[in-house]
Design a protein around this motif. Sequence first.
Motif, short mmCIF file in Angstrom:
data_model
loop_
_atom_site.label_atom_id
_atom_site.label_comp_id
_atom_site.label_asym_id
_atom_site.label_seq_id
_atom_site.Cartn_x
_atom_site.Cartn_y
_atom_site.Cartn_z
N ASP A 125 -15.34 -7.51 49.63
CA ASP A 125 -14.48 -8.66 49.96
C ASP A 125 -14.21 -8.61 51.46
OD1 ASP A 125 -13.63 -9.88 47.26
OD2 ASP A 125 -13.21 -7.75 47.00
N THR A 182 -12.03 -10.55 54.50
CA THR A 182 -10.96 -11.49 54.85
C THR A 182 -10.99 -11.71 56.35
OG1 THR A 182 -9.62 -10.65 53.03
CG2 THR A 182 -8.51 -11.98 54.69
N HIS A 185 -11.87 -16.12 52.93
CA HIS A 185 -12.25 -15.02 52.05
C HIS A 185 -13.71 -15.19 51.63
CE1 HIS A 185 -8.08 -13.64 51.52
NE2 HIS A 185 -7.76 -14.91 51.47
N ASP A 225 -16.28 -18.54 51.40
CA ASP A 225 -15.02 -19.24 51.16
C ASP A 225 -15.28 -20.72 50.87
OD1 ASP A 225 -11.88 -18.71 51.86
OD2 ASP A 225 -12.44 -20.78 52.26
#
Length: 967
Positions: free
Chosen positions: A462, A464, A515, A559
């Motif tokens: 993941d 960010t 994200h 995202d």
Amino acid sequence: MKSLRRHRLTTAVHVSLLLSALPVVAFAQDATTDTTTGQQARTLDTVTVTGTRIRRAEVEGQVPVQVLTREDIDRSGFTSVADIVQNLTASGSALNTKFNSSGNFGFPPDGGGVGAGAATVDLRNLGSKRVLVLVDGIRWVNESSASGVGSSVDLNTIPLSIIERIEVLEDGASAIYGSDAIGGVVNIITRRSIDGFALNLHYGEYDEGDGATYGADFGWGGRTDRADWFLGASYYKQDDISAADRDISQFPVPGTGLSNGSSATPYGRFVFQDPNTGQVYSITPNTGATDPTYTSGEPDCPATRSDDFHCFTTDDRFNFAPYNFLLTPSERKSVFGQVHYDFTPAVTGYLKVLYNQRHSVNQAAPEPIFLGTDAGVYNHWAETDLVIAANNPYNPFGFDLTTVGPNANLFLLGRRPVEGGPRVYEQDVDTWYVNGGLQGSFGSEHVYDWDVNFVHSESSADQTNYGSYNLKRINEALGDVNACLAIAGCVPLNLFGGPGTITPEMLAWIQPVVHDQSENKLTSFSANITGDLFTMPAGPASFAAGFEYRKYEGSYTPDPITVAGEYNGVPSGATSGSYDVNEAYAEFNIPLTRDSAFGKAFDVSLAGRYSDYSTFGGEFTGKAGFRWQIADELLVRGSFAEGFRAPSIGELYGTFSRFDATLQDPCSGAGATLPNCVADGVPAGYEQPNPQISVVTAGNRDLQPETSHSYMLGAVWSPTWGTNSSWSEKFDFGVTYYHHTIQDAIQAPDAQTILNRCVATLDAEACSHYTRNANGAINSFNDILDNLGTINTDGWDVDLGWTVPSQSWGQLRVDWRNTFVGKYDLTNEVGAKEPRSVGIETNDSAIPEWTSTLATQWHKSNWGVTWTMRHISSLTESCAGADGFPICDVSSTANTPSLNHLGSVTYHDLQVTWDTALFKGLQLIGGVNNLGDKDPPVCLSCSLNGYDASTYDLPGRFWYVRANLKF
């Protein structure tokens, strides 16, 4: 009584003292007493080393295998697997934590993402995706970068504390292991057991007081009559170093000032046409000027101005470099365990489990906002659908600035909102690995070893991203003020007032948190058998055979604002795909002569593997080799191998993504008047608006495998006059010649080469890759993957090992490893050579002609000292637009471009160890890497930080201390 064949290395392990050229000699023995002579005789056990699947007592083979023992690993001073293997002389440029990847390198054309926070290995300069990484002989899952589907293994998912040794095969091995083993194989052997507990603590930092690295490893193991086990846990943390804290990385290109800075500044650059007068302006606010009275005679700017703006010049460019990381922070936690249990004297079961968690961060300068027809960002909100309305309260010009239709008059708006802070990319990567199986043996006259195993492993990431922007919302906030106010949350945006004029309310509307996710999975089942087929006059003919099934699954999910096309950063599409393969292989070793007129021994080996892929069908690869022991002191060996690499998920299924390449447009400036530039639609006076040109790439489902041919010929000499003499306990010399040819290499053509070829020749194929707008700026550049080009490389490994007998002053050991690259040619789809070659720095990577490591080890009693010299020969590079600056040491002429010389570098590393008697089992270690404080040479063409992070150490000395305790 247990079968001797199930005990590896029960009494002794011998590893050849030569290095990459020297073969590995490993054997196990149990001592028994001859009742007639009263002397002990050795019964050799069978073992398997990297490069063959045949288990046998004598495994000195046809291929060069370099073994890094646990002692070698500890002596290196490095704290990660990647740092260790990347410093082998045969290693090429590969990703590591010195690369501040995200936001700067974009998306590479293989669909693998930027690999932020990862570290890989490259052998023979053939690329990390052409190196097979194994753990205990089993494939490891490919990395997840959170921005693509990777095709290489992230070595940061394998903690250093669990490793017993690393075996590196520097030869093609697709017939033995299947796809990816073109450049070689890295086989990481884990610790099977220890007696009791082990605790290791380490701390180190640079002499500038930054870049601290610290961690702890804990291990526990033991054995019973029927079982052995090992359980380990480790923690590792690396602090960041800012690019602002070193001289070499304080500017985009060292020694050139702001000439390579960005035109997106905190004050803004505005290139537009006044619809009332037809005048074209390239201006910036006076408050941003080094000299507010500066005037310019640029063709797109009047010589003087009486308002609050002046002509944009080099002095107004933005220095983005200090915001970057020179060393990226990383934190890793891992747990590993394995257990072996003898169900019967002939059958053993085992289970291995690993969990590794990584948190890493990359940082770049505040994200630029580029708007206008020349922005080159491949986003309609910025390039074709934007209107900065005259009634926007912050528009200082009193008329619409638009990119819409034939009346488009906004060519470039570059603004860097420092109010929004730097771009920060945080990665959280989880890796799971489970491997279980059975192994055993059967037979009497001929004993056969067998094993079956099942593996499932996953890597998920993941990412960010803080500090990016939503272009659709920027469009709305710059448009008609009444339309903006009618949208809930929309706040009119000020891009014209300079730093501090974008308010928190404006940021709340245009700045999202982004994200992204990615995942790689590998599921595998295999069954193998090995043993002696029959006995020949020269010895037993042995074989190995087996079946393997593998399934690969991968996905990348950006995202939602990226999928919707609203993301201001690098656009990309979602990727998802899978494929599986069924394989069968057989390998034979045939002894032809023993103690004959042809020498002590002559053996040949043959191997073949058939692979059936769900994506492209079947592929067969073969390998043949020989081992000729001419005399006790001289061995000659050679091999020929076919290889292949199947296209990865990213290469097959990767969708639209963009790579922001630093390119020099030959038609910029004076080049605009070249006949071919005029024919290409470039107007007089055209200046390249930005050194970065966006290149769009994508996967290709019609890709076929890469194929290769590899040759190896080498000799090992251990002269009798250098063995057990007064001056030498052992003296070894080895030399190996290697040659690799890769055909149908999967790649995107080099963008700079395409651009240069089009301008030079107006070649229709080259010119079809890109388009220009009416202003001459490149506004689209397509570079799709295909089976293009051929790679040819060859070279030599030359190695020496010398052990001095123990004296009253101690014992001395010298190991000298050298790799000389003779040739590296990469030709493209039309047969023209690409820039990458021996002795050339290009695209953030280099191929030095000579790399060398000389390690001198001394020990006496409880003390040991190791002094290591690491040498990298000189390189050259294009001055990359820095012509005229003093750093370019070769003047440009009509036929000789200006070059930068990167001098040779030699690093000195020193380590001292003390097995203290203060506490039983305690060892203290201290050392300094780069003791001479050698700085890397300045690189002009490198994307970040002024040097090649894949080839050289960071500037500064790195000191460290360790404590190892066993109890």
